[in-house]
Design an enzyme around this catalytic site. Structure first.
Site, short mmCIF file in Angstrom:
data_model
loop_
_atom_site.label_atom_id
_atom_site.label_comp_id
_atom_site.label_asym_id
_atom_site.label_seq_id
_atom_site.Cartn_x
_atom_site.Cartn_y
_atom_site.Cartn_z
N ARG A 127 0.95 -5.96 -4.93
CA ARG A 127 0.94 -6.81 -3.73
C ARG A 127 1.41 -8.24 -4.02
O ARG A 127 1.29 -9.13 -3.19
CB ARG A 127 -0.45 -6.82 -3.10
N LYS A 131 8.52 0.95 5.06
CA LYS A 131 7.37 1.73 4.62
C LYS A 131 6.09 1.19 5.21
O LYS A 131 5.84 -0.01 5.12
CB LYS A 131 7.27 1.65 3.09
N THR A 132 5.29 1.98 5.83
CA THR A 132 3.88 1.70 6.11
C THR A 132 3.30 2.82 6.93
O THR A 132 3.87 3.22 7.95
CB THR A 132 3.65 0.36 6.83
N GLY A 142 0.80 -1.22 0.00
CA GLY A 142 0.00 0.00 0.00
C GLY A 142 0.83 1.27 0.00
O GLY A 142 1.97 1.28 0.45
N ASP A 166 0.87 2.48 8.72
CA ASP A 166 0.37 1.87 9.96
C ASP A 166 1.35 1.98 11.12
O ASP A 166 0.96 1.80 12.27
CB ASP A 166 0.06 0.39 9.73
N ASP A 202 5.89 -7.60 5.56
CA ASP A 202 5.88 -8.72 4.62
C ASP A 202 6.90 -8.53 3.50
O ASP A 202 7.65 -9.44 3.16
CB ASP A 202 4.50 -8.85 3.97
#
Lengths: 568, 568
Positions: free
Chosen positions: B161, B218-219, B97, B221, B192
């Site tokens: 993905r 990267k995220t 994402g 979240d 992941d």
């Protein structure tokens, strides 16, 4: 340091926002300088323009406002001697939904009184017009007002949706005006509130009260405007906040390559917000309610319009996009209105059977439309009623409804071999996020001038005018300041057998420059990806003083009109 | 002039974003200077730290990564002679994402190659890891990269993905590495993707390929972090965008005085975003998934917690508020997981009868929970299934569900005489708006350093490391740059009878400084109105370089820990 804002609020300094702690950006806005138009920075006087009329049915308006009808507009001009020194007692009230900049209108009135009518008093009526009727107020001081400068929200004195309309309510308002010995009242509100402000001005005049009433144009919807009042405040900020979000979602759509984002935007009566956001961001499809109504489009037409674009884009390899929808869309579709009125009738009197026999009571077109609607919407129409038993149109999530209808149509085309891609819809509603944001520099400055000008109008004894700040395309120092007769904005509506005065909502004009610009470009935006990401509102630097497209385009068109009328 | 952006896009100057026109703010960001840590601005060398282990089960990790396990971390230090001159061929890929700042990681790699390894080539694999397998790439040039500098989104080369995990896929990746004669590959992704990057590094090493692999964290979240990698990029920007909207909604709540806004925030696995937004804005109630799980709370507990606050506030005269909910809330509630697994089983094998006889198949606790759920949620659970026939938990609008459950509970309390006010809930989901915003100055600079550092790691022949930029609380020039062994971040999970390596997600630590700070203040926030409105992200001026609370608090706690470990 941001961590300091994690304290227990002890850095709050004032009674009004005592419980608040401020973010760095909020704090930085407190001392943001508010430039005034040069006419307000120097001694001025007020001169009258020609006699005014009404937006429609002048004879009826004249009957409804015998004391105020025909008032000239007022204009501030430089004058060596300036305004007479006089102490004033002024009240101010916020009416209706929030719009960024309301606090600055109040700051403007306050500063006018401090600067030009020293020793004056400003009362803030609390919780909207009810505060006038109940005489609930707070005396506004420099310390009280300071923490609200350039801040969003209406929480300085809060707002309300009550109206002063019955004879008893007018008497309550008169009593408050007498009790506080008011010389004037500023009503900050939308079309309805300004209509009421004018009725109050007339009523006070009839009752021989000295209290004058001046309105100020507020609404994020942008539907209170005319040549003299080129913008309602809050529209600029709200649109820029929505456009920031839309731009982000566009970047997401382009990056992910697999979602169609359906964005519903606040603005029930008119589609100005949706149009402005389209001009700022270049979405693939934009539905403008006024166009839907003018072309008498059906829900099926709208669905097909969107589906056609999705299919064309699929042919080009784009299975993503962004679609803007005005909150009030279904109010613009005659067949939906018809269906809802039939449903209201049936639901009130008939038994609704599981088998659907009741549907035979619907007229054919309504029956077809009902069956066309997605099941969840059918259920919503049947189940959710307001206290009067009516279908709650406002609760329908139009963006989700359209996603489902587009899905169904695409499925059909897929089976016919006319579409062969994946469609994934994502729904958004941008509304509350925009009503209370920190006002842009434009709204901050515009509101301050509106308030300062309102003070000047009251000071000079004017009543029944709406504060009017013009020439907004020019630098602030060249802005014009004055007032426009509220009766000049009015027409009448027949309600319960009586004429009621109304300020006509300014709808999106299909012949206006903003719509025409949009219409000339939307075909390209549909197919090619012309997305623009406006980014977050900046308060400093070169990008901080831009004006929204709608206003710029309208001002440009106005200027051209003025030139051609002069050369004729 | 904003109106210029209404042109047909002819001011776009580059092939990559050819179809784009830029907003003023976007344009102003293009030339925003990106300061580098001083160690990157001067000649440096890379020194190794001590041998590393794993986050858990080091023996298993050692078996899974025989060539890479135990690698030391790497650190850049000043060195007179600098890196050896060498031309490199490097690939870069975006995985998963979007997160604001990804484009700057690529810019950082590119500029490293330009500055330190002149004559090098950078390939961007298109559409994520699939681009590596299919050898779909674009050669990145200065002209190609320029329009993406400091811009949001991942559209420079897009993401995907797909995973490289089967033997065939690894061979495809090897073939691409050989075909392009790659010296290195940078994988920009979440937990992941970084696990996969490490598997690829191991695989390339086994296959005796010269191509090294470096990961970047990267995220949005915020759940990929550890002592050496103090933050994942994008979190800062996304939280600030959400916090802007939450702050606006808070001002609206306070001004209107009649709505409870339930805001669901993106972040399925961990509640860092929700926690950070709470620290930035001070909502009345905040649900943190990790706490719900740790305390084994039920949906009823959560409902009661919120309802209690609403009742207490009603006693104080406040019938409004703001409540934050993490997207993944129901994943944290064991009873909901149990119900869903039972439903999946029943729906796969049983006939669901209208009368509800099927419900007897549910275990008692699940039956009670099902009946406790609002009807619309029951329907959603029964009707919406994924292609495997499973209940689609992700589609449940938790914020709407909670509004309905709170309504029901308040109604009950009203009848018991324990509550006597009006409750109106408004639901919001803030997600896509935050993933692709223009990166903050922090994310812009941090990403640039991550990319520049990744270039240095590859240049020095490192593989299987994650780019690590530290000392983030200090001025940029003092930031540290290096790499951490990806295997050091790993543990194993047992899947299908085999051990799989996984980078453990960094969850909200209930003993961590951010949560503890929040927990110490939330009682006050619940009852008193301590709302903060962070306002829109500013790119210039004194407020433009602030760091998010989570990072600041974690760095502060880390510093204290370091001090006490030194003094012990």
């Amino acid at each position: 340091m941001p961590s300091s804002t994690l304290s227990n609020g002890s850095n709050a300094t004032t009674p009004g926002r005592l419980a608040s702690v401020y973010s760095e950006v909020q704090t930085s806005r407190l001392n943001h300088p508010l430039p005034l138009p040069s006419v307000l920075r120097n001694p001025f006087k007020i001169i009258d323009g020609p006699k005014s009329s009404a937006a429609g049915n002048p004879d009826e308006i004249a009957k409804l406002f015998p004391n105020l009808f025909g008032q000239p507009s007022a204009k501030l001009v430089p004058n060596e001697s300036g305004m007479p020194g006089a102490k004033l007692k002024i009240g101010v009230v916020l009416s209706g939904g929030q719009a960024p900049g309301g606090h600055n209108v109040i700051s403007g009135i306050f500063d006018y009184l401090q600067d030009i009518a020293k020793g004056s008093t400003l009362y803030g009526f609390k919780g909207g017009p009810a505060g006038i009727m109940k005489c609930k107020y707070v005396e506004l001081t420099s310390e009280f007002i300071y923490p609200y400068r350039n801040q969003g929200g209406f929480d300085m004195i809060c707002s309300g949706r009550d109206k002063i309309e019955t004879p008893e309510q007018f008497i309550q308002a008169q009593e408050t005006a007498k009790k506080l010995d008011l010389d004037g009242l500023v009503v900050i509100g939308g079309d309805d509130s300004n209509t009421n402000a004018c009725l109050l001005a007339e009523n006070f005049r009839v009752a021989n009260l000295k209290c004058r009433v001046i309105g100020c144009p507020k609404t994020i919807d942008g539907d209170l405007k005319c040549k003299e009042v080129p913008a309602s405040f809050g529209f600029d900020t709200a649109c820029k906040i929505y456009a920031e979000m839309i731009g982000n979602v566009m970047t997401d759509a382009r990056s992910t390559g697999k979602y169609y984002h359906f964005v519903r935007l606040m603005g029930r009566a008119a589609s100005h917000i949706t149009l402005e956001c389209a001009l700022q961001t270049h979405p693939n499809a934009t539905i403008i309610g006024e166009e839907v109504a003018a072309k008498k489009q059906t829900l099926k037409n709208v669905t097909n319009y969107i589906t056609d674009i999705i299919c064309k884009r699929a042919d080009l390899g784009y299975n993503y996009g962004v679609i803007l929808i005005p909150e009030g869309l279904i109010d613009f579709i005659p067949e939906v209105q018809q269906l809802i009125s039939e449903l209201n009738e049936i639901l009130a009197h008939e038994v609704v059977d599981e088998a659907g026999e009741w549907k035979k009571k619907l007229q054919k077109q309504s029956h077809v439309l009902f069956d066309f609607l997605p099941e969840t919407i059918q259920e919503q129409l049947m189940l959710e009623r307001d206290p009067h038993g009516n279908v709650q149109v406002a609760k329908i999530e139009t963006e989700k409804m359209l996603i489902q209808m587009v899905e169904t149509e695409l499925e059909k085309r897929k089976q016919e071999g006319r579409y062969n891609a994946q469609f994934k819809g994502q729904s958004h509603f941008f509304g509350y996020e925009g009503r209370c944001g920190l006002p842009t520099n434009f709204d901050s400055t515009y509101c301050y001038a509106l308030g300062y000008g309102a003070g000047a109008l009251l000071h000079s004894g004017k009543t029944g005018l709406i504060s009017s700040v013009g020439n907004l395309g020019a630098p602030v120092e060249e802005w014009t300041v004055g007032g426009t007769a509220l009766t000049a904005l009015m027409d009448v509506e027949r309600r319960h057998g009586k004429f009621k005065p109304v300020i006509r909502k300014a709808m999106v004009e299909l012949e206006g420059a903003p719509f025409k610009t949009f219409a000339s470009l939307r075909g390209e935006w549909a197919i090619k990806n012309r997305y623009i990401s406006p980014g977050p509102i900046q308060f400093t630097g070169p990008t901080s003083n831009s004006i929204n497209h709608t206003l710029l385009l309208e001002l440009g068109a106005q200027a051209q009109e003025d030139i051609s009328s002069k050369t004729c």
